[in-house]
Scaffold this motif. Sequence first.
Motif, mmCIF file in Angstrom:
data_model
loop_
_atom_site.group_PDB
_atom_site.id
_atom_site.type_symbol
_atom_site.label_atom_id
_atom_site.label_comp_id
_atom_site.label_asym_id
_atom_site.label_seq_id
_atom_site.Cartn_x
_atom_site.Cartn_y
_atom_site.Cartn_z
ATOM 1 N N HIS A 152 0.806 -1.219 0.000
ATOM 2 C CA HIS A 152 0.000 0.000 0.000
ATOM 3 C C HIS A 152 0.838 1.268 0.000
ATOM 4 C CE1 HIS A 152 0.916 -0.152 4.312
ATOM 5 N NE2 HIS A 152 0.562 1.126 4.367
ATOM 6 N N ASN A 153 2.051 1.226 0.562
ATOM 7 C CA ASN A 153 2.855 2.450 0.668
ATOM 8 C C ASN A 153 4.074 2.431 -0.249
ATOM 9 O OD1 ASN A 153 4.211 0.475 2.000
ATOM 10 N ND2 ASN A 153 4.470 1.585 3.927
ATOM 11 N N ILE A 154 4.015 1.631 -1.310
ATOM 12 C CA ILE A 154 5.156 1.581 -2.233
ATOM 13 C C ILE A 154 5.346 2.925 -2.930
ATOM 14 C CG2 ILE A 154 3.856 0.758 -4.248
ATOM 15 C CD1 ILE A 154 6.204 -1.044 -4.905
ATOM 16 N N GLY A 155 4.277 3.712 -3.011
ATOM 17 C CA GLY A 155 4.377 5.030 -3.616
ATOM 18 C C GLY A 155 5.154 6.029 -2.777
ATOM 19 N N LYS A 156 5.535 5.648 -1.550
ATOM 20 C CA LYS A 156 6.310 6.535 -0.686
ATOM 21 C C LYS A 156 7.818 6.350 -0.861
ATOM 22 C CE LYS A 156 2.831 6.574 3.050
ATOM 23 N NZ LYS A 156 2.606 6.296 4.493
ATOM 24 N N LEU A 157 8.234 5.462 -1.737
ATOM 25 C CA LEU A 157 9.654 5.138 -1.859
ATOM 26 C C LEU A 157 10.498 6.342 -2.276
ATOM 27 C CD1 LEU A 157 9.683 1.580 -3.470
ATOM 28 C CD2 LEU A 157 10.334 2.233 -1.160
ATOM 29 N N SER B 86 13.101 11.807 6.307
ATOM 30 C CA SER B 86 12.418 12.624 7.311
ATOM 31 C C SER B 86 10.921 12.699 7.044
ATOM 32 C CB SER B 86 13.017 14.035 7.341
ATOM 33 O OG SER B 86 12.837 14.678 6.077
ATOM 34 N N MET B 87 10.540 12.779 5.764
ATOM 35 C CA MET B 87 9.112 12.844 5.448
ATOM 36 C C MET B 87 8.427 11.517 5.763
ATOM 37 S SD MET B 87 7.227 13.986 1.909
ATOM 38 C CE MET B 87 5.457 13.783 1.720
ATOM 39 N N PRO C 268 4.638 12.543 11.201
ATOM 40 C CA PRO C 268 3.191 12.301 11.264
ATOM 41 C C PRO C 268 2.466 13.066 10.166
ATOM 42 C CG PRO C 268 4.074 12.767 13.451
ATOM 43 C CD PRO C 268 5.173 13.035 12.489
ATOM 44 N N ALA C 269 1.464 12.442 9.567
ATOM 45 C CA ALA C 269 0.728 13.080 8.474
ATOM 46 C C ALA C 269 0.135 14.410 8.909
ATOM 47 C CB ALA C 269 -0.385 12.143 7.980
ATOM 48 N N GLY D 283 2.734 6.733 15.641
ATOM 49 C CA GLY D 283 2.947 8.161 15.502
ATOM 50 C C GLY D 283 3.091 8.614 14.069
ATOM 51 N N LEU D 284 2.468 7.915 13.130
ATOM 52 C CA LEU D 284 2.562 8.299 11.718
ATOM 53 C C LEU D 284 1.327 9.056 11.244
ATOM 54 C CD1 LEU D 284 4.157 5.074 10.211
ATOM 55 C CD2 LEU D 284 5.264 7.277 10.614
#
Length: 448
Positions: A241-246, A251-252, A256-257, A332-333
């Motif tokens: 689901h979070n492969i787009g965050k690569l 730091s990002m 936390p969102a 804490g994300l």
Amino acid sequence: MGELNVATVTRQPGVLLVDGQDAILQRLRQLLAPHPYQLHCAHDGSEALRIMATEEVDLVISAAHLPHMDGPSLLARIHQHYPATTRILLTGDPDPKLIARAINEGGIYRYLSKPWDDQELLLTLRQALEHQHSERERRRLDSLAQQQNNELKTLNALLEKRVAARTAELQQTADMLDLAYEELKHSYATGAELFSLLVNQRLPPEKQTNRRIIELVRAYGKIQGLEAPIQRDLAMAAALHNIGKLSWSDSMMITPADLLHHHQRERYRAYPAQSESLLMTLEPVQDAARLIRHHQEHWDGSGFPDHLKGEAIPLGSRLLKLAVDFIELQCGLVLERHMNSDEALVFIRKYAGRLYDPQLVEGFIQVCSVYLSDVTLGDPSVKVLGTRELMAGMILARNLNADNGMLLLNAGKVLNLPLVDKLIAFETMEGARYSVFVKLPDKGQANP
């Protein structure tokens, strides 16, 4: 449609023509002679079967009426002994019973009427042989895939032994590979999970969420009895689901969102669609990719990327959002404060009907209470109260911590009025609002 591409085969297709009339055979030979076929001719069924026994015949065109053995009977014999040979019936007598026998017993590809149209016959012949070639190629590729799968199992066995021998620094990765190997035999999704867990090593241990999300959605699927395809797609979506965050900075990824800057929020809102686009070229994960695209949609339509609302959001996406938010709230994300599991479930319950499907929330809480040992909210005797709702005699169901992590009271503590007053005063001084998990005292128990 063009001619059959003979460059893709090692020989010219063999075509057997069967008709009792020499004139018919001669006309068929003249029609087919310019084309890349190896032609054979027979005047009756017996001669045709002798040719079948000695020559490589890919397709038979047989007249319906033959000496000694009619066309449907001949085609039925060929169907029985040479099932890979394509069969076409040529008849000038459209007798429904005869045609039905040819279809049912002879398994014919098609029947053509006499007199035939030359172009229709040529087109039918090309289509039949191309279809036959495609089926042979498919069977060849299936056999090759099975052989490669067997080789892959052997290679995986060797890989498991090598991983087990790695150094202590790689032990965590070895454990994940070992787990992935055991499950790889049962589902394609495990390969995606392995990739996901290795990528997750980029994060510090306390921020690594993928394994916990995968295990939670699997537990949900098992306890709720979801169908196997839905469980498979949901587990694969949880893994990727979070492969787009690569492409994000380190730091990002750990911020936390709720604390992201404006330009970072735009990247954050783009990651579900980017995750989907990275996966859509892989056909086995396309259903999971669709779940990933919509897992940040909100029940009230305020989510992203497509602002879907209610049941327009795929069920798997609604379930995935529950699992992702439950785990990320504890890491804490989502918010700056790390919640415990019960606090995360209280948050989810609070936003049922806004962020989450209200029909799924209570079932999700019950699954968490069964699957996770530290969840007390599933116990009907446990209540979540503010400090001003506390009463003497209530028993803490879990530890109470201040927002800075300091332990205030241990689970099992029996509350009294002075203690409640102190909690209220401390909460006021800190400017906080505590959610206190308590069990109510027995009805017959006196307040201390």
